[in-house]
Design a protein around this motif. Structure first.
Motif, mmCIF file in Angstrom:
data_model
loop_
_atom_site.group_PDB
_atom_site.id
_atom_site.type_symbol
_atom_site.label_atom_id
_atom_site.label_comp_id
_atom_site.label_asym_id
_atom_site.label_seq_id
_atom_site.Cartn_x
_atom_site.Cartn_y
_atom_site.Cartn_z
ATOM 1 N N ALA A 29 0.833 -1.209 0.000
ATOM 2 C CA ALA A 29 0.000 0.000 0.000
ATOM 3 C C ALA A 29 0.863 1.253 0.000
ATOM 4 C CB ALA A 29 -0.933 -0.013 1.203
ATOM 5 N N ALA A 30 1.936 1.224 0.789
ATOM 6 C CA ALA A 30 2.837 2.378 0.843
ATOM 7 C C ALA A 30 3.549 2.593 -0.484
ATOM 8 C CB ALA A 30 3.853 2.192 1.964
ATOM 9 N N GLU A 31 3.931 1.504 -1.161
ATOM 10 C CA GLU A 31 4.623 1.637 -2.438
ATOM 11 C C GLU A 31 3.684 2.144 -3.527
ATOM 12 O OE1 GLU A 31 7.838 1.343 -5.242
ATOM 13 O OE2 GLU A 31 7.633 1.702 -3.078
ATOM 14 N N VAL A 32 2.443 1.677 -3.523
ATOM 15 C CA VAL A 32 1.446 2.222 -4.451
ATOM 16 C C VAL A 32 1.301 3.726 -4.233
ATOM 17 C CG1 VAL A 32 -1.002 2.251 -5.062
ATOM 18 C CG2 VAL A 32 0.173 0.067 -4.737
ATOM 19 N N ALA A 33 1.165 4.116 -2.964
ATOM 20 C CA ALA A 33 1.007 5.536 -2.640
ATOM 21 C C ALA A 33 2.230 6.333 -3.071
ATOM 22 C CB ALA A 33 0.751 5.705 -1.147
ATOM 23 N N ARG A 34 3.415 5.805 -2.808
ATOM 24 C CA ARG A 34 4.646 6.523 -3.171
ATOM 25 C C ARG A 34 4.713 6.776 -4.668
ATOM 26 N NH1 ARG A 34 9.163 5.996 -5.577
ATOM 27 N NH2 ARG A 34 8.760 3.820 -6.172
ATOM 28 N N ARG A 35 4.421 5.744 -5.451
ATOM 29 C CA ARG A 35 4.500 5.889 -6.904
ATOM 30 C C ARG A 35 3.460 6.867 -7.425
ATOM 31 N NH1 ARG A 35 6.447 0.682 -10.213
ATOM 32 N NH2 ARG A 35 5.445 1.944 -11.839
ATOM 33 N N LEU A 36 2.256 6.797 -6.895
ATOM 34 C CA LEU A 36 1.202 7.665 -7.412
ATOM 35 C C LEU A 36 1.387 9.109 -6.970
ATOM 36 C CD1 LEU A 36 -1.912 5.330 -7.218
ATOM 37 C CD2 LEU A 36 -0.510 5.915 -9.208
ATOM 38 N N VAL A 37 1.890 9.331 -5.767
ATOM 39 C CA VAL A 37 2.216 10.706 -5.362
ATOM 40 C C VAL A 37 3.267 11.278 -6.308
ATOM 41 C CG1 VAL A 37 3.336 12.090 -3.566
ATOM 42 C CG2 VAL A 37 1.521 10.487 -2.959
ATOM 43 N N ALA A 38 4.255 10.468 -6.677
ATOM 44 C CA ALA A 38 5.271 10.918 -7.624
ATOM 45 C C ALA A 38 4.668 11.221 -8.991
ATOM 46 C CB ALA A 38 6.365 9.855 -7.758
ATOM 47 N N ALA A 39 3.514 10.594 -9.297
ATOM 48 C CA ALA A 39 2.830 10.831 -10.575
ATOM 49 C C ALA A 39 1.811 11.962 -10.485
ATOM 50 C CB ALA A 39 2.147 9.548 -11.039
ATOM 51 N N GLY A 40 1.787 12.669 -9.355
ATOM 52 C CA GLY A 40 0.912 13.829 -9.235
ATOM 53 C C GLY A 40 -0.363 13.620 -8.462
ATOM 54 N N TYR A 58 -6.303 11.552 -6.622
ATOM 55 C CA TYR A 58 -6.241 11.381 -5.165
ATOM 56 C C TYR A 58 -5.997 9.918 -4.799
ATOM 57 C CZ TYR A 58 -8.596 15.893 -5.540
ATOM 58 O OH TYR A 58 -8.920 17.190 -5.867
ATOM 59 N N LEU A 59 -5.575 9.714 -3.559
ATOM 60 C CA LEU A 59 -5.456 8.368 -3.015
ATOM 61 C C LEU A 59 -5.643 8.423 -1.510
ATOM 62 C CD1 LEU A 59 -2.485 7.720 -1.416
ATOM 63 C CD2 LEU A 59 -1.667 8.217 -3.725
ATOM 64 N N VAL A 60 -6.038 7.285 -0.949
ATOM 65 C CA VAL A 60 -6.160 7.159 0.499
ATOM 66 C C VAL A 60 -5.738 5.744 0.893
ATOM 67 C CG1 VAL A 60 -8.617 6.509 0.366
ATOM 68 C CG2 VAL A 60 -7.674 7.442 2.496
ATOM 69 N N VAL A 61 -4.951 5.654 1.955
ATOM 70 C CA VAL A 61 -4.449 4.366 2.458
ATOM 71 C C VAL A 61 -5.183 4.014 3.737
ATOM 72 C CG1 VAL A 61 -2.444 3.142 3.387
ATOM 73 C CG2 VAL A 61 -2.165 4.701 1.435
ATOM 74 N N ARG A 62 -5.651 2.777 3.830
ATOM 75 C CA ARG A 62 -6.227 2.255 5.067
ATOM 76 C C ARG A 62 -5.503 0.953 5.396
ATOM 77 N NH1 ARG A 62 -12.632 1.054 5.967
ATOM 78 N NH2 ARG A 62 -12.705 3.346 6.001
ATOM 79 N N ASP A 63 -4.596 1.007 6.370
ATOM 80 C CA ASP A 63 -3.813 -0.164 6.756
ATOM 81 C C ASP A 63 -3.078 -0.733 5.534
ATOM 82 O OD1 ASP A 63 -4.756 0.223 9.347
ATOM 83 O OD2 ASP A 63 -6.453 -1.128 9.059
ATOM 84 N N GLY A 64 -3.370 -1.971 5.153
ATOM 85 C CA GLY A 64 -2.701 -2.579 4.007
ATOM 86 C C GLY A 64 -3.493 -2.467 2.714
ATOM 87 N N ALA A 65 -4.439 -1.544 2.665
ATOM 88 C CA ALA A 65 -5.252 -1.317 1.470
ATOM 89 C C ALA A 65 -5.053 0.113 0.991
ATOM 90 C CB ALA A 65 -6.729 -1.580 1.764
ATOM 91 N N VAL A 66 -5.293 0.334 -0.284
ATOM 92 C CA VAL A 66 -5.169 1.682 -0.838
ATOM 93 C C VAL A 66 -6.145 1.825 -2.004
ATOM 94 C CG1 VAL A 66 -3.248 0.936 -2.315
ATOM 95 C CG2 VAL A 66 -3.580 3.360 -1.866
ATOM 96 N N LEU A 67 -6.814 2.975 -2.048
ATOM 97 C CA LEU A 67 -7.666 3.333 -3.177
ATOM 98 C C LEU A 67 -7.096 4.595 -3.809
ATOM 99 C CD1 LEU A 67 -11.277 2.867 -1.727
ATOM 100 C CD2 LEU A 67 -9.839 1.195 -2.892
ATOM 101 N N ALA A 68 -7.069 4.638 -5.128
ATOM 102 C CA ALA A 68 -6.582 5.809 -5.855
ATOM 103 C C ALA A 68 -7.516 6.075 -7.025
ATOM 104 C CB ALA A 68 -5.158 5.576 -6.351
ATOM 105 N N TRP A 69 -7.745 7.353 -7.337
ATOM 106 C CA TRP A 69 -8.725 7.664 -8.372
ATOM 107 C C TRP A 69 -8.420 8.976 -9.066
ATOM 108 C CZ3 TRP A 69 -9.439 7.788 -3.172
ATOM 109 C CH2 TRP A 69 -9.868 8.985 -2.588
ATOM 110 N N ILE A 70 -8.940 9.078 -10.282
ATOM 111 C CA ILE A 70 -8.849 10.298 -11.084
ATOM 112 C C ILE A 70 -10.266 10.773 -11.377
ATOM 113 C CG2 ILE A 70 -7.913 11.372 -13.156
ATOM 114 C CD1 ILE A 70 -6.091 8.908 -13.454
ATOM 115 N N VAL A 71 -10.580 12.009 -11.010
ATOM 116 C CA VAL A 71 -11.893 12.598 -11.273
ATOM 117 C C VAL A 71 -11.766 13.524 -12.475
ATOM 118 C CG1 VAL A 71 -13.818 13.932 -10.346
ATOM 119 C CG2 VAL A 71 -12.421 12.520 -8.805
#
Length: 429
Positions: A29-40, A58-71
């Motif tokens: 989850a942290a690695e997904v977040a890291r990569r997507l933050v780097a992508a804006g 945007y993205l949000v992490v909950r424990d070992g889960a992560v959701l990311a989305w483009i509006v």
């Protein structure tokens, strides 16, 4: 069989990096977040107010889960959602309370079986420990060791029947060694605390699992194979991340593109960060509220939405062909798979099959079908759970692999890349 292109080789190399950085669900989850933050993308906190206008990543992490989305900029209260779903956990061993054990001069780790690992595959290989430590102030820190543990197999000289039948006792024969000495003078949690840079005395709780320490590798004639730990289901998580990174550039679709990575699929998904929990429904509701949707408009949006549940499936095994359906025979390297089950262990129906085949055609990717031998019941995925919880149209897909639930699984290099191309088409089209 698809040719292994330079793009597919590059994708496999990136996947090897991703798996190495993701030895636990929390790290994934942290690695997904890291990569997507780097992508804006902007990381949001669940206990803060979220943006209430169209546009944004945007993205949000909950424990070992992560959701990311483009509006999209043109989003309205009835804009549907396109979800690419996967899971971050894999079968492994999880540290028990009081994990520093041992006897007769050996240091061992007290572990519990997590999910349904192929136990013998964990023998005689170097293992890492990874997960989170929860400290006395309630904060969590990630920790991961290098090669630290091993489950040594009993020599053939001491078990002459080992090649005829090997059955491991889950309590007495799966406790790995990690050093020499007395358990009373050692501290396994101290090792994890040092890796995290914290004082072991501050640890009040932990969620720590084993992972194969060997790096993912491309091999075989023509570089057709990719072997790695945690392909179930980091192969899908990685494909979704890569697809969302690419789709974010110039995104102008008529839907919200979302990557949904859940934890605990291997143990039933019934947790706050699992697919059976409220995470996805909560986040979609908050997005819709930010777009001004009332309850009726939210339902309309969901009626036009899709979820593609992506998880690995079984490739034809040349040594065990009788275990597979005699006609539907997916093979590594021939494309992603559409997973079908009459009893809805997979959520695919005719409408979903047509949609999936359309996305594959648009992406220029060949697809295969998977169905179980009637005498060998299949498992299930997050697909039926998501369809049941949200009422969203859902199709189950993935890539074919061998050695499922082994400490080190086997995939086709071209399939891994092709899955990401179809996921990108889902997000863009």
């Amino acid at each position: 069989m698809s040719a292994v292109t330079a793009a597919a080789r590059s994708h496999a190399a990136d996947l090897a990096d991703f798996v190495a950085s993701s030895p636990s669900s929390f790290h994934a989850a942290a690695e997904v977040a890291r990569r997507l933050v780097a992508a804006g993308f902007t990381a949001l906190a669940e206990d803060e107010r979220w943006p209430d206008q169209p546009g944004g990543r945007y993205l949000v992490v909950r424990d070992g889960a992560v959701l990311a989305w483009i509006v999209p900029e043109a989003a309205t209260a009835v804009t549907p959602v396109r979800v690419f779903g996967a899971h971050s956990d894999s079968p492994a061993f999880k540290l028990k309370p009081r994990p520093t054990t041992g006897r007769l001069g050996w240091l061992q780790a007290g572990v519990e079986v997590y999910g349904g690992p192929l136990l013998n595959s964990w023998l005689d290989r170097e293992l890492r420990l990874a997960g989170r430590l929860v400290l006395d102030d309630g904060t969590s820190v990630l920790t991961a060791t290098g090669p630290l543990l091993r489950l040594p197999q009993l020599a053939i000289h001491l078990d002459r029947e080992a090649n005829d039948h090997l059955a491991l006792d889950k309590q007495t024969q799966t406790q790995p060694v990690w050093g020499l000495g007395s358990a009373e003078s050692a501290d396994l949690l101290g090792e994890l605390a040092r890796e995290a840079g914290v004082d072991a005395a501050r640890i009040r709780g932990y969620d720590v699992v084993t992972a194969d320490a060997a790096r993912g590798s491309v091999f075989g004639a023509g570089d057709v194979f990719f072997a790695s730990g945690r392909l179930d289901d980091l192969a899908s998580v990685h494909a979704g991340v890569v697809a969302l990174e690419r789709a974010a550039e110039g995104f102008d679709a008529g839907h919200i593109a979302m990557l949904a990575v859940f934890d605990h699929e291997e143990v039933g998904s019934a947790t706050r960060s699992g697919a059976a929990g409220p995470f996805l429904a909560d986040v979609i509701e908050r997005i819709q509220l930010g777009l001004g949707a009332d309850r009726e408009e939210g339902k309309r949006a969901m009626a036009a939405s899709w979820c593609v549940s992506s998880d690995v499936g079984h490739s034809l095994h040349p040594n065990y062909a009788h275990k597979h359906d005699p006609v539907v025979l997916p093979v590594l390297g021939s494309g992603p798979i559409l997973k079908i089950n009459a009893n809805q262990r997979y959520a695919t129906d005719g409408v979903g099959a047509a949609a999936w085949n359309g996305w594959c055609e648009a992406a220029g990717v060949a697809s295969q079908e998977f169905v179980s031998n009637n005498s060998v019941p299949c498992g299930s995925t997050i697909g039926p759970i998501t369809a049941t919880r949200l009422g969203i149209r859902t199709v189950d897909v993935g890539i074919p692999i061998l050695s499922m639930h082994s400490a080190r699984e086997l995939a086709g290099v071209s399939d891994l890349h092709d899955l990401s191309l179809v996921a990108e088409e889902l997000f863009r089209r």
